[in-house]
Design a protein around this motif. Sequence first.
Motif, PDB file in Angstrom:
ATOM      1  N   ARG A 164       0.802  -1.575  -0.113  1.00 15.48           N
ATOM      2  CA  ARG A 164       0.035  -0.021  -0.188  1.00 15.48           C
ATOM      3  C   ARG A 164       0.818   1.222   0.035  1.00 15.48           C
ATOM      4  N   VAL A 165       2.193   1.204   0.787  1.00 16.77           N
ATOM      5  CA  VAL A 165       2.845   2.473   0.795  1.00 16.77           C
ATOM      6  C   VAL A 165       3.468   2.575  -0.304  1.00 16.77           C
ATOM      7  N   LYS A 166       3.219   4.066  -0.643  1.00 16.09           N
ATOM      8  CA  LYS A 166       3.939   4.475  -2.142  1.00 16.09           C
ATOM      9  C   LYS A 166       5.527   4.634  -1.677  1.00 16.09           C
ATOM     10  N   THR A 167       6.106   4.331  -2.932  1.00 22.20           N
ATOM     11  CA  THR A 167       7.745   4.141  -2.822  1.00 22.20           C
ATOM     12  C   THR A 167       8.294   5.554  -2.352  1.00 22.20           C
ATOM     13  N   GLY A 185      16.382   4.257  -7.704  1.00 19.78           N
ATOM     14  CA  GLY A 185      15.384   3.934  -8.711  1.00 19.78           C
ATOM     15  C   GLY A 185      16.012   3.514  -9.984  1.00 19.78           C
ATOM     16  N   HIS A 186      16.871   4.050 -10.541  1.00 18.89           N
ATOM     17  CA  HIS A 186      17.241   3.824 -11.938  1.00 18.89           C
ATOM     18  C   HIS A 186      18.439   2.786 -11.951  1.00 18.89           C
ATOM     19  N   ALA A 187      19.309   2.730 -11.254  1.00 18.22           N
ATOM     20  CA  ALA A 187      20.515   1.979 -11.399  1.00 18.22           C
ATOM     21  C   ALA A 187      20.288   0.487 -10.474  1.00 18.22           C
ATOM     22  N   LEU A 188      19.662   0.722  -9.556  1.00 16.50           N
ATOM     23  CA  LEU A 188      19.564  -0.651  -8.690  1.00 16.50           C
ATOM     24  C   LEU A 188      18.403  -1.278  -8.716  1.00 16.50           C
ATOM     25  N   ALA A 189      16.994  -0.542  -8.751  1.00 17.33           N
ATOM     26  CA  ALA A 189      15.749  -0.993  -9.262  1.00 17.33           C
ATOM     27  C   ALA A 189      15.256  -1.234 -10.554  1.00 17.33           C
ATOM     28  N   PRO A 200       3.209   1.121  -5.199  1.00 15.93           N
ATOM     29  CA  PRO A 200       3.451   0.568  -4.033  1.00 15.93           C
ATOM     30  C   PRO A 200       5.041   0.261  -4.113  1.00 15.93           C
ATOM     31  N   ALA A 201       5.391   0.389  -2.989  1.00 17.01           N
ATOM     32  CA  ALA A 201       7.114  -0.091  -2.696  1.00 17.01           C
ATOM     33  C   ALA A 201       7.445  -1.208  -2.768  1.00 17.01           C
ATOM     34  N   LEU A 202       6.662  -2.105  -2.539  1.00 22.42           N
ATOM     35  CA  LEU A 202       6.986  -3.788  -2.651  1.00 22.42           C
ATOM     36  C   LEU A 202       7.855  -3.915  -3.963  1.00 22.42           C
ATOM     37  N   ASP A 203       7.341  -3.313  -5.131  1.00 29.46           N
ATOM     38  CA  ASP A 203       8.039  -3.733  -6.379  1.00 29.46           C
ATOM     39  C   ASP A 203       9.509  -3.352  -6.098  1.00 29.46           C
ATOM     40  N   THR A 204       9.781  -1.879  -5.713  1.00 32.58           N
ATOM     41  CA  THR A 204      11.129  -1.443  -5.581  1.00 32.58           C
ATOM     42  C   THR A 204      12.231  -2.203  -4.839  1.00 32.58           C
ATOM     43  N   VAL A 205      11.449  -2.594  -3.433  1.00 28.62           N
ATOM     44  CA  VAL A 205      12.077  -3.127  -2.604  1.00 28.62           C
ATOM     45  C   VAL A 205      12.496  -4.803  -3.171  1.00 28.62           C
ATOM     46  N   LYS A 206      11.651  -5.332  -3.704  1.00 30.83           N
ATOM     47  CA  LYS A 206      12.085  -6.565  -4.421  1.00 30.83           C
ATOM     48  C   LYS A 206      13.031  -6.548  -5.518  1.00 30.83           C
TER      49      LYS A 206
END
Length: 444
Positions: A164-167, A185-189, A200-206
């Motif tokens: 639910r939480v935005k990145t 955001g661009h070089a790691l995720a 949602p932040a889950l995608d970026t964390v994964k």
Amino acid sequence: MDEEYDVIVLGTGLKECILSGLLSVDGLKVLHMDRNDYYGGESTSLNLIQLWKRFRGSDKPPAELGPSRDYNVDMIPKFMMANGTLVRVLIHTDVTKYLYFKAVDGSFVFNKGKVHKVPATDMEALKSPLMGIFEKRRARKFFIYVQDYDENDPKTHEGMDLTRVKTRDLIAKYGLDDNTIDFIGHALALHRDDRYLDEPALDTVKRMKLYAESLARFQGGSPYIYPLYGLGELPQAFARLSAVYGGTYMLNKPECKVEFDEEGKVIGVTSEGETARCKKVVCDPSYLPNKVRKVGRVARAICIMSHPIPNTNDSHSVQVILPQKQLGRKSDMYLFCCSYSHNVAPKGKFIAFVSTEAETDQPEIELKPGIDLLGSVDEMFFDIYDRYEPVNEPSLDNCFISTSYDATSHFESTVMDVLNMYTMITGKVLDLSVDLSAASAAEE
């Protein structure tokens, strides 16, 4: 050729070959055809003479560039994340037994006019010149949160529901500045633009976890791997695999006209007066031009050099991401470099690509920020190609069309298209829980 098949695949591009392999392994009867007399379609690999013919209109490249056959220049060069989805797909089909991978030396990011190594762990964050001393501590805390995060263990969530939480809100909690957010955001995720900040932040964390796990896997300087002799090896490996499962490959088949019944459903493919019947067709956009629309263009420069890209620790293979914000653009720019260490050029030669989603009609000017990072170049070719995506309804016509390749220098977006197509064709989700050690990197 007058036979009935479950699926006919048209075009031997990477996406089509992977799908053909997956469907063959599933036990479907597959016929795979290509109008060209070579494998790979848009994603083919060229030797020096072929490269010269395509971009210079002659078949006499300068002798000082070395033997033509020592070049394997991939037209759609992309690195693979060591633990990424593509590697899992390759292992799932067992095609890895035909391929040798080698780790890629470096992963870099362009920030404030300079090229920096991408920090991927809490320890690297502390050493990175990308950040000042206080920002390093904040970044380190964020990296530790990401490393410890476990979807199934609420204790690691620190009271936040990442579905639910935005990145941008998760990042704000750690007080990170725009520059840090840019490289994360661009070089790691590996996001291609900034839309992810409001998702949602889950995608970026994964994605960050995948980067860190891939980096740890080969103990190299990057999370990426690349096949020896380049990506041109992949379609041929899949052709072998397909043959093992009773699939049929035919190159040099002119026309390849898709035939439909009166309801608009596909019934077969005709070439040279013979029709092969089928229930479904899988193809790239060039085989069904009236069922796709143009969605953009990729501008790129292909360069032959006699040295590695400067400021990349003499990396013989490297990716540099130039985030859009750093360039005042709408989309990121990518640098890809490979060399004789991956057997794609003669000893002492390096192949570099600069690519981006075209925002103007002048690739030479548009690609300048990337080209400026290369140093002296022996030969340079400019190219611009259209990107298409399907507009048909596969449930009505049984045509499954892939999307054109984008400007990224890694495979994450390409393989998502393949998996979505696989699910549409079969109604199943591909099981990707595989033993990752099956794709080992070739030893030096």
